[in-house]
Write a protein that holds these residues in place. Sequence first.
Motif, mmCIF file in Angstrom:
data_model
loop_
_atom_site.group_PDB
_atom_site.id
_atom_site.type_symbol
_atom_site.label_atom_id
_atom_site.label_comp_id
_atom_site.label_asym_id
_atom_site.label_seq_id
_atom_site.Cartn_x
_atom_site.Cartn_y
_atom_site.Cartn_z
ATOM 1 N N THR A 8 51.889 64.002 -3.817
ATOM 2 C CA THR A 8 51.629 65.368 -4.286
ATOM 3 C C THR A 8 52.788 65.849 -5.167
ATOM 4 N N GLY A 9 52.616 67.018 -5.744
ATOM 5 C CA GLY A 9 53.563 67.536 -6.743
ATOM 6 C C GLY A 9 54.851 68.035 -6.139
ATOM 7 N N CYS A 10 55.606 67.125 -5.636
ATOM 8 C CA CYS A 10 56.797 67.454 -4.872
ATOM 9 C C CYS A 10 57.917 66.538 -5.333
ATOM 10 N N SER A 11 59.119 67.032 -5.355
ATOM 11 C CA SER A 11 60.237 66.157 -5.690
ATOM 12 C C SER A 11 60.326 65.043 -4.639
ATOM 13 N N SER A 32 47.727 64.013 -6.598
ATOM 14 C CA SER A 32 47.260 65.338 -7.006
ATOM 15 C C SER A 32 47.594 65.553 -8.489
ATOM 16 N N MET A 34 49.320 67.973 -9.864
ATOM 17 C CA MET A 34 50.762 68.240 -9.999
ATOM 18 C C MET A 34 51.566 66.982 -9.688
ATOM 19 N N GLY A 35 51.034 66.165 -8.790
ATOM 20 C CA GLY A 35 51.698 64.909 -8.457
ATOM 21 C C GLY A 35 51.851 64.022 -9.693
ATOM 22 N N VAL A 38 54.718 65.512 -11.799
ATOM 23 C CA VAL A 38 56.070 65.343 -11.234
ATOM 24 C C VAL A 38 56.443 63.849 -11.229
ATOM 25 N N SER A 83 54.046 68.212 -0.762
ATOM 26 C CA SER A 83 54.483 69.563 -1.135
ATOM 27 C C SER A 83 54.186 70.536 0.007
ATOM 28 N N GLN A 84 54.915 71.613 0.037
ATOM 29 C CA GLN A 84 54.659 72.644 1.047
ATOM 30 C C GLN A 84 53.306 73.296 0.802
ATOM 31 N N SER A 85 52.856 73.252 -0.435
ATOM 32 C CA SER A 85 51.537 73.806 -0.741
ATOM 33 C C SER A 85 50.439 72.965 -0.075
ATOM 34 N N THR A 86 50.510 71.647 -0.244
ATOM 35 C CA THR A 86 49.525 70.769 0.409
ATOM 36 C C THR A 86 49.647 70.878 1.923
ATOM 37 N N ARG A 89 47.981 74.023 3.136
ATOM 38 C CA ARG A 89 46.516 73.963 3.103
ATOM 39 C C ARG A 89 45.982 73.120 4.255
ATOM 40 N N ARG A 118 59.437 67.647 1.346
ATOM 41 C CA ARG A 118 60.795 67.766 0.800
ATOM 42 C C ARG A 118 60.952 69.177 0.257
ATOM 43 N N GLU A 119 61.658 69.965 0.959
ATOM 44 C CA GLU A 119 61.931 71.326 0.518
ATOM 45 C C GLU A 119 63.179 71.801 1.238
HETATM 46 C C1 LIG Z 1 59.400 69.414 -10.982
HETATM 47 C C2 LIG Z 1 58.792 70.074 -9.776
HETATM 48 C C3 LIG Z 1 59.287 69.801 -8.528
HETATM 49 C C4 LIG Z 1 58.729 70.382 -7.387
HETATM 50 N N1 LIG Z 1 59.258 70.071 -6.187
HETATM 51 C C5 LIG Z 1 58.719 70.589 -5.074
HETATM 52 C C6 LIG Z 1 59.265 70.234 -3.810
HETATM 53 O O1 LIG Z 1 60.246 69.495 -3.707
HETATM 54 N N2 LIG Z 1 58.652 70.716 -2.710
HETATM 55 C C7 LIG Z 1 57.549 71.516 -2.768
HETATM 56 O O2 LIG Z 1 57.038 71.890 -1.716
HETATM 57 N N3 LIG Z 1 57.022 71.896 -3.977
HETATM 58 C C8 LIG Z 1 57.581 71.458 -5.120
HETATM 59 N N4 LIG Z 1 57.070 71.817 -6.346
HETATM 60 C C9 LIG Z 1 55.994 72.808 -6.403
HETATM 61 C C10 LIG Z 1 54.594 72.167 -6.285
HETATM 62 O O3 LIG Z 1 54.382 71.273 -7.352
HETATM 63 C C11 LIG Z 1 53.508 73.251 -6.279
HETATM 64 O O4 LIG Z 1 53.581 74.007 -5.086
HETATM 65 C C12 LIG Z 1 52.114 72.678 -6.454
HETATM 66 O O5 LIG Z 1 51.158 73.701 -6.244
HETATM 67 C C13 LIG Z 1 51.823 71.540 -5.500
HETATM 68 O O6 LIG Z 1 50.495 71.108 -5.710
HETATM 69 P P1 LIG Z 1 49.895 69.869 -4.903
HETATM 70 O O7 LIG Z 1 50.354 70.029 -3.509
HETATM 71 O O8 LIG Z 1 48.417 69.984 -5.048
HETATM 72 O O9 LIG Z 1 50.407 68.629 -5.562
HETATM 73 C C14 LIG Z 1 57.642 71.264 -7.503
HETATM 74 C C15 LIG Z 1 57.136 71.548 -8.781
HETATM 75 C C16 LIG Z 1 57.704 70.975 -9.886
HETATM 76 C C17 LIG Z 1 57.168 71.306 -11.262
#
Ligand SMILES: Cc1cc2nc3c(=O)[nH]c(=O)nc-3n(C[C@H](O)[C@H](O)[C@H](O)COP(=O)(O)O)c2cc1C
Length: 180
Positions: A8-11, A32, A34-35, A38, A83-86, A89, A118-119
């Motif tokens: 997912t879109g997380c570091s 995802s 965003m994944g 990233v 991600s904390q978003s996933t 949910r 990772r947050e």
């Molecule tokens: C470069 C970058 C790094 C991110 N790193 C994190 C992270 O480390 N932890 C986190 O929870 N969200 C991080 N985010 C925010 C998520 O991408 C965002 O909440 C997104 O909605 C996640 O969508 P997904 O869970 O569907 O992939 C980051 C966003 C970007 C652009």
Amino acid sequence: MRYIVALTGCSGMNYGVRLLDELEGEKELIISEMGKKVLEEETYLTIEDLKPNAEDIFEDGDLFAPPASGSHHFDAMIIVPCSQSTLARIAAGIADTLITRAASVAIKEGRKLIVVPRETPLSPIMLENELKLARLGVTILPASPAFYHGPRSMDDLVDFIVGKILDQLGQDHELFKRWD
Ligand SMILES: Cc1cc2nc3c(=O)[nH]c(=O)nc-3n(C[C@H](O)[C@H](O)[C@H](O)COP(=O)(O)O)c2cc1C
């Protein structure tokens, strides 16, 4: 063994990429939207580069794909990084993407689900979500590498977390030196 690996879109994309290298068995990969972004930002890799390490790749928006159904057998699902978003949910029972739906299936079918968030710092909302999932039997495996095994490189730090995931799945490895 069949695994669903989700990025997912997380570091922390390196953790997911390395897990795909090391995990033995059939792997079904979901990334995802965003994944994907990233992944490129942190590793300069695209989904094409990951294809050799997965038997199937599914779109996160494809809720008709096999992992969306409880009748599709898989042994474990690993969301790395998560991600904390996933995570939120999943904790709320929302299953509107293939990743969150497969996680929901894993929970309802009593299958192993490992999430690697990772947050930092963590808000009370994030802590509550993680606690809620942990109480449901989900393994919360934070991307927080240790330093007691003498890491010398970023790869060593990544391997520590990937090794901890493999430990959870019962796969032997030599990704880090054990404390003895
Ligand atoms: C470069 C970058 C790094 C991110 N790193 C994190 C992270 O480390 N932890 C986190 O929870 N969200 C991080 N985010 C925010 C998520 O991408 C965002 O909440 C997104 O909605 C996640 O969508 P997904 O869970 O569907 O992939 C980051 C966003 C970007 C652009």
